[in-house]
Design a protein around this motif. Sequence first.
Motif, PDB file in Angstrom:
ATOM      1  N   THR A 210       0.825  -1.207   0.000  1.00 42.64           N
ATOM      2  CA  THR A 210       0.000   0.000   0.000  1.00 42.64           C
ATOM      3  C   THR A 210       0.857   1.255   0.000  1.00 42.64           C
ATOM      4  N   ARG A 211       1.992   1.222   0.694  1.00 45.71           N
ATOM      5  CA  ARG A 211       2.861   2.393   0.810  1.00 45.71           C
ATOM      6  C   ARG A 211       3.473   2.800  -0.530  1.00 45.71           C
ATOM      7  N   SER A 212       3.413   1.890  -1.513  1.00 48.79           N
ATOM      8  CA  SER A 212       4.013   2.189  -2.816  1.00 48.79           C
ATOM      9  C   SER A 212       3.008   2.773  -3.806  1.00 48.79           C
ATOM     10  N   ASP A 237      -1.980   6.438  -1.082  1.00 48.15           N
ATOM     11  CA  ASP A 237      -1.666   7.778  -0.592  1.00 48.15           C
ATOM     12  C   ASP A 237      -2.338   8.761  -1.544  1.00 48.15           C
ATOM     13  N   ALA A 254       7.099   7.303  -1.105  1.00 45.43           N
ATOM     14  CA  ALA A 254       6.774   5.905  -1.383  1.00 45.43           C
ATOM     15  C   ALA A 254       8.033   5.099  -1.674  1.00 45.43           C
ATOM     16  N   GLU A 257      10.003   4.592   1.621  1.00 49.98           N
ATOM     17  CA  GLU A 257       9.373   3.645   2.544  1.00 49.98           C
ATOM     18  C   GLU A 257       9.472   2.220   2.051  1.00 49.98           C
ATOM     19  N   THR A 258       9.297   2.022   0.737  1.00 49.19           N
ATOM     20  CA  THR A 258       9.402   0.654   0.216  1.00 49.19           C
ATOM     21  C   THR A 258      10.846   0.164   0.247  1.00 49.19           C
TER      22      THR A 258
END
Length: 262
Positions: A210-212, A237, A254, A257-258
Amino acid sequence: MDRNSVVAAFLRAINDRIVIHEYGDGLLADLPLTYSDGDSVRLLVEPLGTGVRVSDQASAYERLLLADVNTDAGRAAEAIATTVRVAGLANVGGEEDEIATFGPLEDLGTMMLAVAQASIRVEQLRWLAIRRAPVRFADQVVERVQSVARRDWKVERNAFLRLRSGRERAVTVAIETPTAAAYVQALSAKDKDQAAEHCYYLFSWADVPTRSRVAALDGKRSDWPSELLSELGSVADVEFFGDKGAVESAVQRALQETAAAH
């Protein structure tokens, strides 16, 4: 009604609508003639040597440049040269882009009319401007992403996104670095419901973290219904194109975080 009364009435109307302003050593004359945008034709009349010089102060050229017409070559340049030649104008002591002429004071009226008519004809060449199609919102998003991409990043528009079902669907743009990946889906404001439903389906089934995922929405937060934003926020996001730097920052976040998750 006879010939003289018609001429007198016409000249009276023209005379009443001419406005003269002092301008340096000369005069500015606003004529009852207009360009295509409704602005009056304004001529500069100034003494020069033993005669008078009349100029449109490059007004026609400036309007062509604002319309993105190339005045240096092609049909526009040929038409300008023909207009000036047919009008019998001689641009003495002026800038290259001026429509101007010079002559004795007794010919001032004739010269003013010739310059005004030529200036109007030249300005009408703005219709030769190339009409550019508006840039699609998805293309604007891709350009934003490319503007912050580093040399070792791979930016791919209409990239394939893996779904948990094993199928692949196209996402607006994907960004890959040696250590991370991010996926951006552009949502145009033309049909908000359809765009949101497509993005929600795409990201809710996406086989990527999801973070990507970044949903780039046209406009600002106030342009979108809160219910749609709530749904989209559960799968990506959500950022707004109208907020300067928001989409670019989301992409960089993103990727960071990834990369950290690996």
